[in-house]
Design a protein around this motif. Structure first.
Motif, PDB file in Angstrom:
ATOM      1  N   ARG A 247       0.834  -1.204   0.000  1.00 18.19           N
ATOM      2  CA  ARG A 247       0.000   0.000   0.000  1.00 18.19           C
ATOM      3  C   ARG A 247       0.871   1.257   0.000  1.00 18.19           C
ATOM      4  O   ARG A 247       0.618   2.206  -0.752  1.00 18.19           O
ATOM      5  CB  ARG A 247      -0.920  -0.004   1.227  1.00 18.19           C
ATOM      6  N   GLU A 248       1.930   1.261   0.829  1.00 19.75           N
ATOM      7  CA  GLU A 248       2.824   2.422   0.883  1.00 19.75           C
ATOM      8  C   GLU A 248       3.582   2.569  -0.429  1.00 19.75           C
ATOM      9  O   GLU A 248       3.743   3.675  -0.957  1.00 19.75           O
ATOM     10  CB  GLU A 248       3.815   2.292   2.041  1.00 19.75           C
TER      11      GLU A 248
ATOM     12  N   ALA B 127       1.391   4.055  -3.058  1.00 17.89           N
ATOM     13  CA  ALA B 127       1.169   5.483  -2.814  1.00 17.89           C
ATOM     14  C   ALA B 127       2.364   6.300  -3.280  1.00 17.89           C
ATOM     15  O   ALA B 127       2.213   7.388  -3.858  1.00 17.89           O
ATOM     16  CB  ALA B 127       0.904   5.727  -1.327  1.00 17.89           C
ATOM     17  N   ARG B 128       3.557   5.787  -3.071  1.00 19.21           N
ATOM     18  CA  ARG B 128       4.764   6.503  -3.487  1.00 19.21           C
ATOM     19  C   ARG B 128       4.907   6.510  -5.013  1.00 19.21           C
ATOM     20  O   ARG B 128       5.329   7.505  -5.595  1.00 19.21           O
ATOM     21  CB  ARG B 128       5.995   5.871  -2.840  1.00 19.21           C
TER      22      ARG B 128
ATOM     23  N   LYS C 217       2.449   6.414  -7.177  1.00 15.21           N
ATOM     24  CA  LYS C 217       1.448   7.369  -7.663  1.00 15.21           C
ATOM     25  C   LYS C 217       1.901   8.811  -7.431  1.00 15.21           C
ATOM     26  O   LYS C 217       1.789   9.665  -8.324  1.00 15.21           O
ATOM     27  CB  LYS C 217       0.116   7.121  -6.953  1.00 15.21           C
TER      28      LYS C 217
ATOM     29  N   TYR D  59       3.421  13.074  -0.592  1.00 16.53           N
ATOM     30  CA  TYR D  59       2.943  11.903   0.123  1.00 16.53           C
ATOM     31  C   TYR D  59       1.876  12.332   1.116  1.00 16.53           C
ATOM     32  O   TYR D  59       2.174  12.866   2.186  1.00 16.53           O
ATOM     33  CB  TYR D  59       4.089  11.208   0.859  1.00 16.53           C
ATOM     34  N   GLU D  60       0.627  12.113   0.768  1.00 17.29           N
ATOM     35  CA  GLU D  60      -0.480  12.579   1.595  1.00 17.29           C
ATOM     36  C   GLU D  60      -0.522  11.828   2.921  1.00 17.29           C
ATOM     37  O   GLU D  60      -0.426  10.611   2.966  1.00 17.29           O
ATOM     38  CB  GLU D  60      -1.802  12.397   0.839  1.00 17.29           C
TER      39      GLU D  60
ATOM     40  N   TYR E 201       1.630  11.589   5.310  1.00 16.38           N
ATOM     41  CA  TYR E 201       2.838  10.782   5.479  1.00 16.38           C
ATOM     42  C   TYR E 201       3.207  10.629   6.950  1.00 16.38           C
ATOM     43  O   TYR E 201       3.274  11.604   7.691  1.00 16.38           O
ATOM     44  CB  TYR E 201       4.008  11.406   4.723  1.00 16.38           C
TER      45      TYR E 201
END
Length: 236
Positions: A109-110, A113-114, A116, A191-192, A194
């Motif tokens: 998941r992390e 996100a990175r 994207k 990174y929303e 984070y």
């Protein structure tokens, strides 16, 4: 919309399979290489939208791959994959031009996100490029050309990486305002929310000071507010 391409350069097939599956599930096109030489060849020939790069690779290690990509002028986002204990490897990878790192074992998941966030950031940079007076930021001895992603000091090009330029631009555009490492991860790294490792900010600040400051040990532009974060101070 054209599918974004992610190049996976990793010698462990099980990790490649996991990454390929999850990236394709999210709509990305993937390319795979199991050694550094093959990865470099694909990176230069295919010009992917992002590269996931392991550091310990056969034929050519990830450090050499990353350095060669940057030396040839490619600004493709590079996310390096490292062992959790290899702190020096993380720092060297960032010094050679990688955009960020993620440690094994990592959360899918992390990582997604990175991926994207870095592709979105690269798209924003390319869309904002172009000649415009509004793209110029005069800061005394420092001048930032946002359209060209270049910074000059006393007329000389500072030769910043894209990430260094973005960090300097963000701090300078908000001169005097203190930002925590978490805030910079959210606003510069995109990174929303984070909450992970923020040492990448410290490495980026150190590299930036080495290029911007007259004396990096006694910075005049990028100042540390102890216990709070960093801020930019204009020429007095």
């Amino acid at each position: 919309m054209e599918r974004k391409t992610v190049l996976i350069v990793e010698d462990e097939k099980s990790i490649v399979d996991i990454l390929r599956f999850n990236l394709q599930k999210e709509g990305y096109r993937t390319l795979e290489a199991y050694d550094g030489a093959a990865g470099l060849k694909l990176a230069l020939e295919e010009n992917p939208d992002l590269i996931l790069l392991d550091l310990m690779l056969p034929a050519m290690n990830g450090f050499e791959v990353c350095k060669t990509i940057r030396d040839k002028g490619y600004s493709t986002p590079v996310l390096i994959i490292t062992a959790r204990e290899a702190e020096k490897d993380k720092i060297l990878g960032l010094d050679l031009g990688a955009d960020d790192y993620i440690t094994k074992p990592f959360s899918i998941r992390e990582l997604m996100a990175r991926v994207k966030a870095n592709i979105r950031r690269a798209d924003m940079v390319s869309q904002s490029a172009g000649p415009s007076r509004d793209n110029r930021l005069d800061l005394g001895r420092l001048v930032l050309d946002k359209g060209a992603s270049q910074a000059f000091k006393d007329g000389a090009d500072l030769e910043l990486t894209q990430r260094e330029f973005e960090l300097l631009t963000y701090l300078a555009s908000n001169a005097g305002q203190v930002f925590s490492r978490q805030e910079l991860m959210e606003r510069v790294w995109n990174y929303e929310g984070y909450v992970g490792d923020v040492r990448g900010v410290d490495v980026a600040v150190r590299r930036l000071r080495e290029k911007v400051e007259d004396n990096p040990a006694q910075p005049k532009y990028i100042i540390t507010r102890r216990g709070a974060g960093y801020y930019f101070q204009k020429d007095i």
